[in-house]
Design a protein around this motif. Sequence first.
Motif, mmCIF file in Angstrom:
data_model
loop_
_atom_site.group_PDB
_atom_site.id
_atom_site.type_symbol
_atom_site.label_atom_id
_atom_site.label_comp_id
_atom_site.label_asym_id
_atom_site.label_seq_id
_atom_site.Cartn_x
_atom_site.Cartn_y
_atom_site.Cartn_z
ATOM 1 N N GLY A 109 25.135 13.978 14.413
ATOM 2 C CA GLY A 109 25.278 15.412 14.620
ATOM 3 C C GLY A 109 26.426 15.802 15.538
ATOM 4 O O GLY A 109 26.637 16.969 15.835
ATOM 5 N N GLY A 111 29.639 15.420 14.915
ATOM 6 C CA GLY A 111 30.765 15.993 14.156
ATOM 7 C C GLY A 111 31.680 14.971 13.503
ATOM 8 O O GLY A 111 32.812 15.273 13.166
ATOM 9 N N LYS A 112 31.172 13.742 13.300
ATOM 10 C CA LYS A 112 32.005 12.700 12.701
ATOM 11 C C LYS A 112 32.395 13.053 11.275
ATOM 12 O O LYS A 112 33.552 12.936 10.882
ATOM 13 C CB LYS A 112 31.266 11.351 12.724
ATOM 14 N N SER A 113 31.400 13.481 10.485
ATOM 15 C CA SER A 113 31.700 13.823 9.102
ATOM 16 C C SER A 113 32.609 15.041 9.053
ATOM 17 O O SER A 113 33.487 15.139 8.197
ATOM 18 C CB SER A 113 30.414 14.121 8.333
ATOM 19 N N THR A 114 32.425 15.949 9.983
ATOM 20 C CA THR A 114 33.234 17.163 10.003
ATOM 21 C C THR A 114 34.695 16.838 10.289
ATOM 22 O O THR A 114 35.592 17.280 9.569
ATOM 23 C CB THR A 114 32.696 18.138 11.080
ATOM 24 N N ARG A 145 29.706 21.406 3.360
ATOM 25 C CA ARG A 145 30.423 21.312 4.624
ATOM 26 C C ARG A 145 31.894 21.644 4.414
ATOM 27 O O ARG A 145 32.495 22.404 5.167
ATOM 28 C CB ARG A 145 30.285 19.926 5.233
ATOM 29 N N MET A 277 32.933 22.787 18.757
ATOM 30 C CA MET A 277 32.367 23.002 17.431
ATOM 31 C C MET A 277 32.231 24.499 17.194
ATOM 32 O O MET A 277 31.594 25.207 17.970
ATOM 33 C CB MET A 277 31.005 22.315 17.330
ATOM 34 N N GLY A 278 32.859 24.956 16.134
ATOM 35 C CA GLY A 278 32.807 26.389 15.834
ATOM 36 C C GLY A 278 32.181 26.637 14.477
ATOM 37 O O GLY A 278 31.640 25.724 13.850
ATOM 38 N N GLY A 281 34.014 24.422 11.566
ATOM 39 C CA GLY A 281 34.414 23.072 11.922
ATOM 40 C C GLY A 281 34.841 22.926 13.372
ATOM 41 O O GLY A 281 34.651 23.824 14.187
HETATM 42 P P1 TYD Z 1 28.399 16.419 11.217
HETATM 43 O O1 TYD Z 1 29.873 16.345 11.078
HETATM 44 O O2 TYD Z 1 27.604 16.295 9.978
HETATM 45 O O3 TYD Z 1 27.925 15.318 12.270
HETATM 46 P P2 TYD Z 1 27.847 13.725 12.099
HETATM 47 O O4 TYD Z 1 28.547 13.329 10.865
HETATM 48 O O5 TYD Z 1 28.510 13.177 13.334
HETATM 49 O O6 TYD Z 1 26.412 13.351 12.087
HETATM 50 O O7 TYD Z 1 28.047 17.833 11.867
HETATM 51 C C1 TYD Z 1 27.621 18.035 13.156
HETATM 52 C C2 TYD Z 1 26.993 19.381 13.413
HETATM 53 O O8 TYD Z 1 27.963 20.396 13.463
HETATM 54 C C3 TYD Z 1 25.982 19.812 12.391
HETATM 55 O O9 TYD Z 1 24.730 19.919 13.033
HETATM 56 C C4 TYD Z 1 26.420 21.177 11.941
HETATM 57 C C5 TYD Z 1 27.490 21.573 12.911
HETATM 58 N N1 TYD Z 1 28.604 22.303 12.291
HETATM 59 C C6 TYD Z 1 29.016 23.509 12.815
HETATM 60 O O10 TYD Z 1 28.449 24.018 13.776
HETATM 61 N N2 TYD Z 1 30.073 24.159 12.235
HETATM 62 C C7 TYD Z 1 30.727 23.645 11.165
HETATM 63 O O11 TYD Z 1 31.678 24.257 10.661
HETATM 64 C C8 TYD Z 1 30.300 22.395 10.630
HETATM 65 C C9 TYD Z 1 30.980 21.797 9.443
HETATM 66 C C10 TYD Z 1 29.238 21.746 11.223
#
Ligand code: TYD
Length: 502
Positions: A109, A111-114, A145, A277-278, A281
């Motif tokens: 959670g 933001g790695k995938s983001t 996403r 985190m906004g 993204g």
């Molecule tokens: P994510 O990248 O899925 O985390 P990880 O891959 O590290 O597990 O996303 C992290 C969190 O960020 C998720 O709970 C939703 C939030 N988020 C936002 O607040 N704004 C955004 O634009 C995006 C894409 C995610």
Amino acid sequence: MSSSALSLVAVPRSAFVCSNCAHESPRWHGRCPGCGEWNTLVEERAARGRAGGGPSSARDGGRPLRPVALSEVEAPAVERLSTGIAELDRVLGGGLVPGSLVLLGGAPGIGKSTITASALGHLAAAGRRTLYVTAEESTPQVRLRAQRLGEDALRVPIVADTDLEAVVATIEAEAPEVCVVDSVQTLHTEGLSGSPGTVGQVREVAGRLARVAKHRDVATVLVGHVTKEGSLAGPRVLEHLVDCVLQFEGERERAYRTVRALKNRFGSTNEVGVFEMGGSGLVEVVDASARFVSEATRAPGSVVLCAMEGSRPLLVEVQALVAPSELVPPRRVASGVDRNRLSLVLAVLARHGGAGLGSSDVFVSAAGGVRVEEPGADLAIAVALASAARGTPLRAGGGGAVAPTSAGGGAASADDRPLAAFGEIGLTGELRYVAHPERRIAEAAKFGLEPVLSPEGPARTLRQALGVALGAGGGRSARAAAYTHGGRGPGAARAEPASRPP
Ligand code: TYD
Ligand code: MG
């Protein structure tokens, strides 16, 4: 294929590897002979090559190699691939190196995938061949996403599979320049027993992907989850395999996230990128100092620390709270600062600073979810604690006794500016030099936080520094004397404050 028939011909060697310390053993043990942890040994395929295990020599057929002078080694200038995220590029040492393997670790959670999706989006928009392999989320989830991240992220080709063989075949067929595998712990190979995420599996997955990355010149980013203890799962087993280990840090509830390099074959390991985190993204926080300074509370227990994050100075607010305790031993809570350094500072405060907090609960935190673990934070922690204990706010300029030399807040606002400080504290209560004092002071000056309390100033001991920071006796001249003033001011005598601080 009949594996049993195969095993009669070439005996498959497997080894048992500790998931805690990576100790290798030919047999299974309930307790790791290396580190003594229980139930940590998992089976994995033994290293290939050199069947006998010993080094090859001329006698057993090895051909001697001809060493060349390093100066004759060709070093082709590599063109780095910009991720389009300046903070990330900087941490990588100037962008992704083609064919390199990067491990990006962080808590779920964070933001790695983001960040990887948006980096791939920028690369795709710049005309690079990209590939996103998701073994964790479904393609519709990743699309949702990407929609939030914008147009670019939607261009990225994606496959969803957990089978390593299929993923490797896809990478070979598609030959992307940059590939993200999310995550290394959810891929698995049939060739090994053990469920996905076990050390054997993770090591095999990373090893195979590393070979593909090198052979096909694919810059590969492996996403990895961090265990509760804070180490990348399959601790240490991946670090030597990859070229670069990036750690994504911060608390999910807090606004700021940082990316730092723990290992980097192509750059410095000191760089840190700051993000927020906004709604669409992660947003880079380019002028992090400005944010942190404007958020400083100026209440008792608040001080601005001039920290260094790699080559970049960063101003961070450090806050302390001291409250009467009902517990024995009282609480010591550190967030964003090193717990051991906090203990040391508390001990030195008690012994050499005249501020024993033995019967109080103590909380210290770096504001905004930033982590500062350098010894240069000691002095800031100490003055924040002393100020919190006494209920006296810390102010730059000591109530206007010292006029700032450079641009920035004028004398009129001197009372309102928070105090900036840095410096290590030694065990005997002396202030110690830390690296890059001039850059730290210059960064503070940018925000009018002058003069800075530091070992560069005339104060030699914690006691002297506390005397001026809290105005405990010593008067105005001594107060001025203990501050750093760019160059040393006229009042630079080493004055020991007349009275003891609290
Ligand atoms: P994510 O990248 O899925 O985390 P990880 O891959 O590290 O597990 O996303 C992290 C969190 O960020 C998720 O709970 C939703 C939030 N988020 C936002 O607040 N704004 C955004 O634009 C995006 C894409 C995610
Ligand atoms: Mg994810």
